[in-house]
Design an enzyme around this catalytic site. Structure first.
Site, PDB file in Angstrom:
ATOM      1  N   LYS A 268     -12.273  16.576  -1.571  1.00  0.00           N
ATOM      2  CA  LYS A 268     -11.422  15.493  -1.058  1.00  0.00           C
ATOM      3  C   LYS A 268     -11.165  14.513  -2.188  1.00  0.00           C
ATOM      4  O   LYS A 268     -12.096  13.947  -2.753  1.00  0.00           O
ATOM      5  CB  LYS A 268     -12.105  14.772   0.112  1.00  0.00           C
ATOM      6  CG  LYS A 268     -11.419  13.443   0.509  1.00  0.00           C
ATOM      7  CD  LYS A 268     -12.124  12.733   1.669  1.00  0.00           C
ATOM      8  CE  LYS A 268     -11.541  11.334   1.902  1.00  0.00           C
ATOM      9  NZ  LYS A 268     -12.220  10.589   2.982  1.00  0.00           N
ATOM     10  N   ASP A 273      -8.432   4.708  -0.290  1.00  0.00           N
ATOM     11  CA  ASP A 273      -8.349   4.819   1.162  1.00  0.00           C
ATOM     12  C   ASP A 273      -8.309   3.435   1.797  1.00  0.00           C
ATOM     13  O   ASP A 273      -9.344   2.805   2.010  1.00  0.00           O
ATOM     14  CB  ASP A 273      -9.553   5.619   1.687  1.00  0.00           C
ATOM     15  CG  ASP A 273      -9.498   5.811   3.205  1.00  0.00           C
ATOM     16  OD1 ASP A 273      -8.430   5.542   3.801  1.00  0.00           O
ATOM     17  OD2 ASP A 273     -10.521   6.241   3.780  1.00  0.00           O
ATOM     18  N   LYS A 280      -8.348  -0.548   7.218  1.00  0.00           N
ATOM     19  CA  LYS A 280      -9.755  -0.913   7.126  1.00  0.00           C
ATOM     20  C   LYS A 280      -9.883  -2.424   6.965  1.00  0.00           C
ATOM     21  O   LYS A 280      -8.968  -3.068   6.452  1.00  0.00           O
ATOM     22  CB  LYS A 280     -10.380  -0.260   5.880  1.00  0.00           C
ATOM     23  CG  LYS A 280     -10.662   1.215   5.992  1.00  0.00           C
ATOM     24  CD  LYS A 280     -11.352   1.716   4.725  1.00  0.00           C
ATOM     25  CE  LYS A 280     -11.580   3.212   4.770  1.00  0.00           C
ATOM     26  NZ  LYS A 280     -12.463   3.664   5.851  1.00  0.00           N
ATOM     27  N   ASP A 291     -13.219   7.095  -2.992  1.00  0.00           N
ATOM     28  CA  ASP A 291     -13.044   8.068  -1.915  1.00  0.00           C
ATOM     29  C   ASP A 291     -12.552   9.423  -2.434  1.00  0.00           C
ATOM     30  O   ASP A 291     -12.145  10.288  -1.669  1.00  0.00           O
ATOM     31  CB  ASP A 291     -12.076   7.487  -0.861  1.00  0.00           C
ATOM     32  CG  ASP A 291     -12.304   8.092   0.515  1.00  0.00           C
ATOM     33  OD1 ASP A 291     -13.398   8.630   0.759  1.00  0.00           O
ATOM     34  OD2 ASP A 291     -11.372   8.035   1.346  1.00  0.00           O
ATOM     35  N   ASP A 350      -7.069   6.529   9.497  1.00  0.00           N
ATOM     36  CA  ASP A 350      -8.211   6.374   8.596  1.00  0.00           C
ATOM     37  C   ASP A 350      -9.100   7.621   8.583  1.00  0.00           C
ATOM     38  O   ASP A 350      -9.990   7.735   7.753  1.00  0.00           O
ATOM     39  CB  ASP A 350      -9.017   5.137   9.009  1.00  0.00           C
ATOM     40  CG  ASP A 350      -9.969   4.672   7.927  1.00  0.00           C
ATOM     41  OD1 ASP A 350      -9.843   5.145   6.776  1.00  0.00           O
ATOM     42  OD2 ASP A 350     -10.841   3.827   8.228  1.00  0.00           O
ATOM     43  N   GLU A 352      -8.440  10.429   7.372  1.00  0.00           N
ATOM     44  CA  GLU A 352      -7.450  11.130   6.563  1.00  0.00           C
ATOM     45  C   GLU A 352      -8.053  12.258   5.728  1.00  0.00           C
ATOM     46  O   GLU A 352      -7.357  13.214   5.388  1.00  0.00           O
ATOM     47  CB  GLU A 352      -6.728  10.134   5.637  1.00  0.00           C
ATOM     48  CG  GLU A 352      -7.429   9.808   4.309  1.00  0.00           C
ATOM     49  CD  GLU A 352      -8.780   9.123   4.480  1.00  0.00           C
ATOM     50  OE1 GLU A 352      -9.033   8.559   5.563  1.00  0.00           O
ATOM     51  OE2 GLU A 352      -9.592   9.161   3.539  1.00  0.00           O
ATOM     52  N   ARG A 354     -10.116  14.608   6.444  1.00  0.00           N
ATOM     53  CA  ARG A 354     -10.093  15.913   7.116  1.00  0.00           C
ATOM     54  C   ARG A 354      -8.683  16.502   7.140  1.00  0.00           C
ATOM     55  O   ARG A 354      -8.519  17.716   7.173  1.00  0.00           O
ATOM     56  CB  ARG A 354     -10.708  15.777   8.518  1.00  0.00           C
ATOM     57  CG  ARG A 354      -9.954  14.890   9.454  1.00  0.00           C
ATOM     58  CD  ARG A 354     -10.802  14.445  10.647  1.00  0.00           C
ATOM     59  NE  ARG A 354     -11.766  13.405  10.287  1.00  0.00           N
ATOM     60  CZ  ARG A 354     -12.622  12.852  11.139  1.00  0.00           C
ATOM     61  NH1 ARG A 354     -12.674  13.251  12.393  1.00  0.00           N
ATOM     62  NH2 ARG A 354     -13.455  11.901  10.743  1.00  0.00           N
TER      63      ARG A 354
END
Ligand code: BES
Ligand code: MN
Ligand code: ZN
Length: 502
Positions: A268, A273, A280, A291, A350, A352, A354
């Site tokens: 990933k 993010d 967030k 991230d 959020d 995201e 996956r």
């Protein structure tokens, strides 16, 4: 070992393995075990002052207890500027890597250029000798690239590490053949995590990886146009609110037999993010530059695999996107079609990671027919609730691969803990309007995220590592970790590949 990145950070350049001998300059560290006995060449320091070291230990009320130490400045009869007597506890539990790290932590800014680790007389294995050097390198790492006013006393002065062992030839071979390149890869992963999102974004990141062609990797970059053609709307959707174009980067290393199906590593790489429209909170959001820690582990691991010329076929794939809110961003409730054809209701923008992995995993499966796939991701805050900052969450559809990872974990010092997968959890991500939704509710947040990923791996043996608690330093008290980026995963992946596929 030179690497193809223009490494920004100043780091230890020279590592020398020497046979039991007194150091003629710089500083040195020596372990003292319970009972206060000196081993090897270190015995001769301070000798002409008849027991100067013993006197220092006595004066410092020191008997070799772990966590304690005594410094002797300018020991007589030697040219050393200082000698660190480091409490090492029980001889049978000695950890050479930790010793290397602790000594480096203490002497990094000593003002001296040369640091000697005295491990002679201890009959260490070649691996232990090599790992003492690794510990020291990890502890010497800092990210001072953007500090223009760094106080002089905080600058690392040590540039040469001498590791004194009983069999330097074998320790050197273990270092050059495995531990050194793996450590290079780990430091590279740290650099990537520490780099902020205004300089490290999908395209600049992909351009860095492209340079890996110089070390024999084949690198292919897919932009949004190509990904759209392939139907990767889940991945592309994550980056659609960003002005930075998303990228998928594929690195290939063919070191194994032609007929061997590859091992696939998938990371990933969300370069920032914000949460997207499901924004967030502001406090602490800056850490979300990290991230992309899963991708950094894959990139660092591939670098190590190529430079140590691993005898295996390995494919590394990283999905790179920036998750931003803007007029073009996806909305909660949007339904996207993934490359697999399965539709996803994006209830929370959020969640995201996956979405990025769904298409990256499917792409890996379809293109490379891997014999096994591993993904690494800073996927859920929930894994921190479950395991804190001590273990990565490990999920797998194969007991055999999960067990192999447990072994590699022990051998690499990167800890993992197996978590469950089951149909009862899988049910929680069913959606009334699409094939699935991207969140499963508050309960079992890391498991429902893993269940989501499993819907994109088919029958391929697979491991998912949720490294949200490990990729970034937090409460851990580990002298080897000095900055936000830890480089977690590089060692584990290399250990696992070396033990099972070479
Ligand atoms: N990148 C985060 C997970 C994360 C949290 C990584 C803390 C590192 C430290 C991920 O994209 C995320 O936002 N996950 C959500 C999922 C939720 C919306 C289902 C989370 O964990 O809150
Ligand atoms: Mn997120
Ligand atoms: Zn994320």
């Amino acid at each position: 070992m030179q690497d193809v990145f223009a490494f920004e950070t100043k780091r230890l350049v020279k590592i020398i393995f020497v046979a039991s001998e007194k150091a003629s300059a710089g500083v040195a560290g020596v372990p003292i075990f319970d009972g206060g006995k000196l081993f090897g060449a270190a015995k001769s320091y301070g000798s002409d002052s008849k027991g100067q070291l013993a006197a220092a230990m006595k004066a410092g009320h020191f008997c070799g207890e772990k966590g304690t130490s005594v410094s002797v400045y300018a020991p007589t009869g030697s040219k050393l500027a200082g000698l660190l007597l480091k409490g090492a506890g029980e001889r049978s539990k000695f950890d050479a890597e930790m010793f290397g790290a602790e000594v480096m932590q203490a002497l990094r800014v000593s003002g001296e250029k040369t640091l000697t680790l005295h491990l002679d007389g201890l009959k260490l294995s070649p691996d232990e000798g090599a790992r003492a050097a690794v510990g020291a390198r990890l502890a010497a790492y800092h990210f001072f690239k953007y500090r223009t006013k760094l106080p002089k006393r905080r600058e690392t002065t040590v540039t040469t590490l001498r590791v004194s062992v009983d069999d330097p030839r074998k320790a050197r071979a273990a270092y050059q053949g495995f531990h050194g390149p793996v450590c290079d890869g780990q430091l590279m992963a740290r650099d990537l995590v520490n780099e902020p999102a205004n300089t490290l974004y999908p395209k600049s990141y992909a351009a860095r990886i492209k340079k890996f062609e110089k070390i024999g990797l084949k690198v292919e970059i897919l932009g949004e146009k190509k990904m759209k053609e392939l139907g990767m709307d889940a991945l592309v959707g994550v980056g659609q609110g960003s002005r930075r174009e998303s990228q998928l980067v594929v690195m290939r290393w063919n070191g194994g037999k032609k007929a061997d199906q590859p091992v696939c590593l998938i990371g990933k790489g969300v370069t920032f993010d914000t949460g997207g429209i499901s924004l967030k909170p502001g406090a602490g959001m800056w850490d979300m530059k990290g991230d992309m820690g899963g991708s950094a582990a894959v990139v660092g691991a591939m670098h190590a695999i190529a430079t140590r010329k691993a005898k295996a076929n390995v494919v590394g794939i990283v999905g790179l996107a920036e998750n931003m809110p803007d007029g073009n961003a996806q909305n909660p409730g949007d339904i996207v079609t993934s490359m697999s054809g399965q539709t996803i209701e994006v209830q929370n923008t959020d969640a995201e990671g996956r979405l990025v992995l769904a298409d990256a995993l499917w792409y890996a499966k379809e293109n490379f027919k891997p014999q096994v796939m591993v993904d690494l991701a800073t996927l859920t805050g929930a894994i921190l609730v479950a395991l804190g900052h001590e273990h990565a969450g490990l999920f797998s559809n194969s007991d055999k691969v999960a067990d192999a990872f447990a072994t590699a974990s022990a051998g690499s010092t990167e800890k993992t803990w197996r978590m469950p997968l089951a149909a009862e959890y899988d049910r929680l991500i069913d959606s009334p309007v699409a094939d699935m939704k991207n969140i499963g509710g508050r309960a079992a947040g890391s498991i429902t995220a893993a269940q989501f990923l499993q819907r994109f791996v088919g029958e391929i043996p697979w491991v998912h590592l949720d490294i949200a608690g490990m990729a970034m330093k937090n409460t851990r008290l580990d002298p080897r970790e000095t900055t936000l980026g830890t480089g977690f995963g590089v060692r584990l992946l290399n250990q696992w590949i070396a033990e099972n596929y070479e």
